[in-house]
Write an enzyme that holds these catalytic residues in place. Sequence first.
Site, PDB file in Angstrom:
ATOM      1  N   HIS A 260      -8.685   8.958  -1.179  1.00 48.67           N
ATOM      2  CA  HIS A 260      -7.889   9.060   0.053  1.00 48.67           C
ATOM      3  C   HIS A 260      -8.756   9.789   1.323  1.00 48.67           C
ATOM      4  O   HIS A 260      -8.472   9.243   2.292  1.00 48.67           O
ATOM      5  CB  HIS A 260      -6.487   9.749  -0.161  1.00 48.67           C
ATOM      6  CG  HIS A 260      -5.380   9.556   0.759  1.00 48.67           C
ATOM      7  ND1 HIS A 260      -3.987   9.716   0.542  1.00 48.67           N
ATOM      8  CD2 HIS A 260      -5.451   8.910   1.901  1.00 48.67           C
ATOM      9  CE1 HIS A 260      -3.148   9.457   1.588  1.00 48.67           C
ATOM     10  NE2 HIS A 260      -4.057   8.841   2.535  1.00 48.67           N
TER      11      HIS A 260
ATOM     12  N   SER B 118     -10.755   5.838   1.972  1.00 50.78           N
ATOM     13  CA  SER B 118     -10.080   5.996   2.982  1.00 50.78           C
ATOM     14  C   SER B 118     -10.452   7.240   3.788  1.00 50.78           C
ATOM     15  O   SER B 118     -10.681   8.126   2.895  1.00 50.78           O
ATOM     16  CB  SER B 118      -8.564   5.736   2.577  1.00 50.78           C
ATOM     17  OG  SER B 118      -7.670   5.886   4.186  1.00 50.78           O
ATOM     18  N   ASN B 119     -10.424   7.173   4.962  1.00 53.23           N
ATOM     19  CA  ASN B 119     -10.739   8.488   5.762  1.00 53.23           C
ATOM     20  C   ASN B 119     -12.101   9.265   5.302  1.00 53.23           C
ATOM     21  O   ASN B 119     -12.334  10.181   4.952  1.00 53.23           O
ATOM     22  CB  ASN B 119      -9.485   9.567   5.538  1.00 53.23           C
ATOM     23  CG  ASN B 119      -8.260   8.902   6.240  1.00 53.23           C
ATOM     24  OD1 ASN B 119      -8.186   8.327   7.288  1.00 53.23           O
ATOM     25  ND2 ASN B 119      -7.208   8.832   5.669  1.00 53.23           N
TER      26      ASN B 119
ATOM     27  N   ASP C 224       1.032  -1.120   0.032  1.00 52.14           N
ATOM     28  CA  ASP C 224       0.002   0.039  -0.074  1.00 52.14           C
ATOM     29  C   ASP C 224       0.913   1.029   0.134  1.00 52.14           C
ATOM     30  O   ASP C 224       1.854   1.344   0.924  1.00 52.14           O
ATOM     31  CB  ASP C 224      -0.837  -0.067   1.221  1.00 52.14           C
ATOM     32  CG  ASP C 224      -1.705   1.224   1.297  1.00 52.14           C
ATOM     33  OD1 ASP C 224      -2.979   1.182   0.884  1.00 52.14           O
ATOM     34  OD2 ASP C 224      -1.402   2.063   1.959  1.00 52.14           O
TER      35      ASP C 224
ATOM     36  N   TYR D 289       2.778  10.378  -0.046  1.00 48.79           N
ATOM     37  CA  TYR D 289       3.483   9.822   0.940  1.00 48.79           C
ATOM     38  C   TYR D 289       4.996  10.273   0.629  1.00 48.79           C
ATOM     39  O   TYR D 289       5.652  10.063  -0.511  1.00 48.79           O
ATOM     40  CB  TYR D 289       3.601   8.430   1.068  1.00 48.79           C
ATOM     41  CG  TYR D 289       2.053   7.759   1.623  1.00 48.79           C
ATOM     42  CD1 TYR D 289       1.479   8.764   2.441  1.00 48.79           C
ATOM     43  CD2 TYR D 289       1.909   6.385   1.645  1.00 48.79           C
ATOM     44  CE1 TYR D 289       0.331   8.215   2.946  1.00 48.79           C
ATOM     45  CE2 TYR D 289       0.775   6.006   2.161  1.00 48.79           C
ATOM     46  CZ  TYR D 289      -0.227   6.715   2.768  1.00 48.79           C
ATOM     47  OH  TYR D 289      -1.249   6.139   3.234  1.00 48.79           O
TER      48      TYR D 289
END
Length: 321
Positions: free
Chosen positions: A135, A165-166, A49, A54
């Site tokens: 994301h 996600s989130n 992942d 990032y």
Amino acid sequence: MHHRSLGGDQGPRISAVCLGALPFGTTVDEPTSYAILDRFAEAGGTFVDTANNYACWVPGATGDESELLLGRWLRSRGAAGRTVLATKAGARPDPARGDRWPANAEGLAGPVLRAALEGSLRRLGTDRVDLYYAHVEDRGVPLEETVEALAGLVRDGRVGALGASNHPTWRLAEARTVAAGRGLPGFRAVQQRHTYLHPRRDLPPGLQRETDEELLDYAAAHPDLTLLGYSPLMAGAYTRADRPLPERYDHPGSVVRLRVLAEVAAECGATRNQVVLAWLMGGPVPVVPVLGVSSVGQLDECLAALDLELDPCQRARLDTA
């Protein structure tokens, strides 16, 4: 290594734990990152992942680092064909929106998602990713636009499955309903913060969303949805004296749960980290932990949790503490 299906019985086979590549290329250097990836693959791990931002918050970083390093490793090892690759879009800094992250996150508009995927594919050195996440939620964009854009990426063959996600559970459910009503592929995975301790409820959620009872109930009722948990070990706070509990988990209720966790770990001859991971993987709604490690030794400790079985009494004590 144990394996399971992603997003229901028809989804791709994934390892029961996912390796998070967030620090690779920034706070974890390339030789160490390669060693961790090699060890994970050697142990039968197939699910990795990353994200297109990032780790943009590290001084001097751009957000390209993790994907670029992972792309180099995939090419050097010829591992693309045996790796289930996940990346994300939506939280990358956009200079046009200002210079403060995450307020300047790119968001989930259709053109943004399409451009973000092109950038990720270029950095990863591939023409397809197996799992693509929205994301962070973006309430400034109509949900229908995001759903349509993501479905188009699947239709074009550049994305396998979709994830969120989130996102709060109601937004996840609404997006899946919109997709189903239009005959489009919807979210088949959801990745939220998830660990053994309960978070405080008096703090606002912020950018990162916790797994809560509502999400667990929703996932239990929808077997085509895979639940993943990030930061399951709280950056070492379960086992390291130099890592205090994050503020979200530092409350009186954690004292009792930590005591029971230590008791069960002693009974099993395991570390507290291993018990947390076994608890996540073996629950009524099995969770795929996203492992964030910075050394091969840390990874080996986590992998040992795959063979740790909690008996019903131990699980009940952990659940009810």
